[in-house]
Design a protein around this motif. Structure first.
Motif, PDB file in Angstrom:
ATOM      1  N   CYS A  29       0.854  -1.191   0.000  1.00  0.00           N
ATOM      2  CA  CYS A  29       0.000   0.000   0.000  1.00  0.00           C
ATOM      3  C   CYS A  29       0.887   1.237   0.000  1.00  0.00           C
ATOM      4  N   ASP A  30       0.373   2.348  -0.525  1.00  0.00           N
ATOM      5  CA  ASP A  30       1.183   3.559  -0.623  1.00  0.00           C
ATOM      6  C   ASP A  30       0.795   4.621   0.404  1.00  0.00           C
ATOM      7  N   ALA A  31       0.051   4.190   1.452  1.00  0.00           N
ATOM      8  CA  ALA A  31      -0.316   5.105   2.531  1.00  0.00           C
ATOM      9  C   ALA A  31      -0.523   4.299   3.797  1.00  0.00           C
ATOM     10  N   VAL A  32      -0.384   4.973   4.934  1.00  0.00           N
ATOM     11  CA  VAL A  32      -0.601   4.298   6.211  1.00  0.00           C
ATOM     12  C   VAL A  32      -1.161   5.298   7.212  1.00  0.00           C
ATOM     13  N   GLU A  33      -2.020   4.800   8.099  1.00  0.00           N
ATOM     14  CA  GLU A  33      -2.481   5.595   9.228  1.00  0.00           C
ATOM     15  C   GLU A  33      -1.441   5.511  10.343  1.00  0.00           C
ATOM     16  N   PRO A  56       9.577   8.715  -1.514  1.00  0.00           N
ATOM     17  CA  PRO A  56       9.160  10.096  -1.215  1.00  0.00           C
ATOM     18  C   PRO A  56       7.670  10.352  -1.384  1.00  0.00           C
ATOM     19  N   ASP A  57       6.980   9.593  -2.244  1.00  0.00           N
ATOM     20  CA  ASP A  57       5.554   9.838  -2.464  1.00  0.00           C
ATOM     21  C   ASP A  57       4.657   8.983  -1.564  1.00  0.00           C
ATOM     22  N   PHE A  58       5.242   8.243  -0.632  1.00  0.00           N
ATOM     23  CA  PHE A  58       4.451   7.469   0.319  1.00  0.00           C
ATOM     24  C   PHE A  58       3.717   8.432   1.248  1.00  0.00           C
ATOM     25  N   ARG A  59       2.487   8.076   1.651  1.00  0.00           N
ATOM     26  CA  ARG A  59       1.651   8.980   2.445  1.00  0.00           C
ATOM     27  C   ARG A  59       1.493   8.504   3.884  1.00  0.00           C
ATOM     28  N   PHE A  60       1.890   9.333   4.820  1.00  0.00           N
ATOM     29  CA  PHE A  60       1.605   9.120   6.233  1.00  0.00           C
ATOM     30  C   PHE A  60       0.485  10.076   6.646  1.00  0.00           C
ATOM     31  N   VAL A  61      -0.576   9.537   7.209  1.00  0.00           N
ATOM     32  CA  VAL A  61      -1.599  10.352   7.858  1.00  0.00           C
ATOM     33  C   VAL A  61      -1.402  10.114   9.353  1.00  0.00           C
ATOM     34  N   VAL A  62      -0.806  11.088  10.035  1.00  0.00           N
ATOM     35  CA  VAL A  62      -0.254  10.874  11.373  1.00  0.00           C
ATOM     36  C   VAL A  62      -1.147  11.528  12.425  1.00  0.00           C
ATOM     37  N   LYS A  63      -1.566  10.729  13.397  1.00  0.00           N
ATOM     38  CA  LYS A  63      -2.497  11.218  14.420  1.00  0.00           C
ATOM     39  C   LYS A  63      -1.772  12.018  15.500  1.00  0.00           C
ATOM     40  N   ALA A 242      -6.546  -6.698   5.666  1.00  0.00           N
ATOM     41  CA  ALA A 242      -6.703  -5.308   5.242  1.00  0.00           C
ATOM     42  C   ALA A 242      -5.842  -4.937   4.033  1.00  0.00           C
ATOM     43  N   PRO A 243      -4.557  -5.331   3.962  1.00  0.00           N
ATOM     44  CA  PRO A 243      -3.779  -4.970   2.764  1.00  0.00           C
ATOM     45  C   PRO A 243      -4.343  -5.575   1.479  1.00  0.00           C
ATOM     46  N   LEU A 244      -4.803  -6.823   1.549  1.00  0.00           N
ATOM     47  CA  LEU A 244      -5.413  -7.447   0.376  1.00  0.00           C
ATOM     48  C   LEU A 244      -6.668  -6.695  -0.049  1.00  0.00           C
ATOM     49  N   LEU A 245      -7.490  -6.331   0.926  1.00  0.00           N
ATOM     50  CA  LEU A 245      -8.721  -5.619   0.620  1.00  0.00           C
ATOM     51  C   LEU A 245      -8.435  -4.223   0.083  1.00  0.00           C
ATOM     52  N   ALA A 246      -7.413  -3.565   0.643  1.00  0.00           N
ATOM     53  CA  ALA A 246      -7.053  -2.230   0.156  1.00  0.00           C
ATOM     54  C   ALA A 246      -6.642  -2.285  -1.309  1.00  0.00           C
ATOM     55  N   ARG A 247      -5.896  -3.304  -1.681  1.00  0.00           N
ATOM     56  CA  ARG A 247      -5.472  -3.440  -3.074  1.00  0.00           C
ATOM     57  C   ARG A 247      -6.673  -3.753  -3.976  1.00  0.00           C
ATOM     58  N   ARG A 248      -7.617  -4.524  -3.458  1.00  0.00           N
ATOM     59  CA  ARG A 248      -8.817  -4.811  -4.247  1.00  0.00           C
ATOM     60  C   ARG A 248      -9.622  -3.531  -4.457  1.00  0.00           C
ATOM     61  N   PHE A 249      -9.755  -2.723  -3.406  1.00  0.00           N
ATOM     62  CA  PHE A 249     -10.464  -1.451  -3.537  1.00  0.00           C
ATOM     63  C   PHE A 249      -9.775  -0.580  -4.584  1.00  0.00           C
ATOM     64  N   HIS A 250      -8.447  -0.495  -4.516  1.00  0.00           N
ATOM     65  CA  HIS A 250      -7.683   0.310  -5.472  1.00  0.00           C
ATOM     66  C   HIS A 250      -7.944  -0.164  -6.903  1.00  0.00           C
ATOM     67  N   ASP A 251      -7.962  -1.484  -7.092  1.00  0.00           N
ATOM     68  CA  ASP A 251      -8.202  -2.029  -8.429  1.00  0.00           C
ATOM     69  C   ASP A 251      -9.601  -1.678  -8.925  1.00  0.00           C
ATOM     70  N   GLU A 252     -10.588  -1.691  -8.024  1.00  0.00           N
ATOM     71  CA  GLU A 252     -11.947  -1.354  -8.447  1.00  0.00           C
ATOM     72  C   GLU A 252     -12.038   0.110  -8.860  1.00  0.00           C
ATOM     73  N   PRO A 262      -1.127   1.840 -10.896  1.00  0.00           N
ATOM     74  CA  PRO A 262      -1.287   0.621 -10.087  1.00  0.00           C
ATOM     75  C   PRO A 262      -0.407   0.685  -8.849  1.00  0.00           C
ATOM     76  N   LEU A 263      -0.753  -0.111  -7.859  1.00  0.00           N
ATOM     77  CA  LEU A 263       0.098  -0.241  -6.693  1.00  0.00           C
ATOM     78  C   LEU A 263       1.302  -1.111  -7.041  1.00  0.00           C
ATOM     79  N   PRO A 264       2.394  -0.983  -6.294  1.00  0.00           N
ATOM     80  CA  PRO A 264       3.590  -1.790  -6.601  1.00  0.00           C
ATOM     81  C   PRO A 264       3.337  -3.274  -6.326  1.00  0.00           C
ATOM     82  N   ASP A 265       4.226  -4.107  -6.846  1.00  0.00           N
ATOM     83  CA  ASP A 265       4.143  -5.537  -6.560  1.00  0.00           C
ATOM     84  C   ASP A 265       4.616  -5.794  -5.133  1.00  0.00           C
ATOM     85  N   PRO A 266       3.863  -6.574  -4.352  1.00  0.00           N
ATOM     86  CA  PRO A 266       4.261  -6.830  -2.966  1.00  0.00           C
ATOM     87  C   PRO A 266       5.615  -7.525  -2.876  1.00  0.00           C
ATOM     88  N   MET A 267       6.346  -7.208  -1.824  1.00  0.00           N
ATOM     89  CA  MET A 267       7.638  -7.839  -1.582  1.00  0.00           C
ATOM     90  C   MET A 267       7.446  -9.335  -1.371  1.00  0.00           C
TER      91      MET A 267
END
Length: 276
Positions: A29-33, A56-63, A242-252, A262-267
């Motif tokens: 995923c390219d973002a994280v809470e 550098p383009d990874f997104r942190f939404v930091v509480k 959650a990561p699998l579902l997030a990628r499915r949402f992105h694909d939809e 597209p999202l990157p290929d998982p490690m």
């Protein structure tokens, strides 16, 4: 979140030390809470490792820390806020937004405190506010009041969509826990800025989770067509997939907006197999 126990050895390589797990998560995923910062401000050295593990383009939404938002209720906590802002500085442009999550008791009558707090914050960051008092969702005057406070500082209103969770009684321990802890508010899908943020909570049942996010697929696609840059976080009660579902949402969403990258290929998990 990238150290979630249910992901290790199943979605993320199991042999990775804790200090390398974010690098693997960033290939899913390219973002994280950044939820852990609510409970304790990390050291600057720790945050430097987060920056080193992400592009550098990874997104942190930091509480923001709990003492600032829940204990002082935005009317104090300057020392804690200053320490937090200093600690996250190494993330630089990766800080997509600073997340001001407010308690359910923070009511429309408290909006003046929020306005004063937002005016004091440094302008070098984007801000996103999550409210949980039902009046903001059910009373048009309260809704517009909050929007007028957010507008001068270009802060976003973060909806936490739990409507699927509360559509029917819980069926597991994880769902029962979410039932008692998560806010029960109506769905809201109005973006205030070019960087809307959505938090969505599904169910243990993947089918119900996917059905419940359909409105968000259409909304996110429309935001992209409008030139906005949405960030959507997909949760389930135990977050095991959650990561699998997030990628499915992105694909939809991408099926509706083909220009979305597209999202990157998982490690891969390249840990060698052993017999003993």
């Amino acid at each position: 979140m990238w150290t979630h126990a249910r992901w290790q050895g199943r979605l993320l390589p199991g042999h990775l030390p804790q200090g390398e797990r974010l690098r693997a998560y960033a290939t899913w995923c390219d973002a994280v809470e950044g939820n852990t910062t609510f409970y304790a401000t990390p050291s600057r050295a720790t945050v430097e490792t987060w920056a080193a593990q992400t592009p550098p383009d990874f997104r942190f939404v930091v509480k923001l820390p709990k003492p600032v938002t829940h204990e002082h209720r935005l009317a104090g906590g300057e020392a804690e806020l200053g320490a937090f802002l200093d600690a996250i500085e190494p993330l630089g442009p990766r800080v997509h937004a600073l997340w001001v999550q407010l308690p359910g008791s923070f009511a429309p009558s408290d909006v003046g405190v929020l306005a004063a707090f937002l005016r004091r914050l440094p302008r070098g960051h984007s801000y996103a506010v999550e409210v949980r008092h039902r009046a903001f969702f059910e009373d048009e005057r309260s809704e517009r009041l909050l929007e007028r406070v957010l507008a001068p500082v270009a802060a976003e209103w973060v909806p936490f969509d739990t409507t699927v969770m509360f559509a029917s009684p819980p069926t597991s321990d994880a769902e029962r826990d979410a039932w008692t802890k998560k806010p029960r508010v109506p769905r809201r899908s109005r973006a205030l800025t070019g960087r809307p943020i959505v938090r969505y909570l599904g169910r243990d049942d993947e089918r119900r989770t996917v059905e419940g996010w359909r409105p968000w697929v259409e909304t996110a696609a429309e935001w992209l067509r409008e030139g906005r840059s949405p960030t959507v976080f997909i949760h389930t009660p135990d977050n095991a997939d959650a990561p699998l579902l997030a990628r499915r949402f992105h694909d939809e969403v991408r099926a509706r907006v083909p220009g979305l990258a597209p999202l990157p290929d998982p490690m891969p998990d390249d840990e060698p197999l052993t017999l003993f």
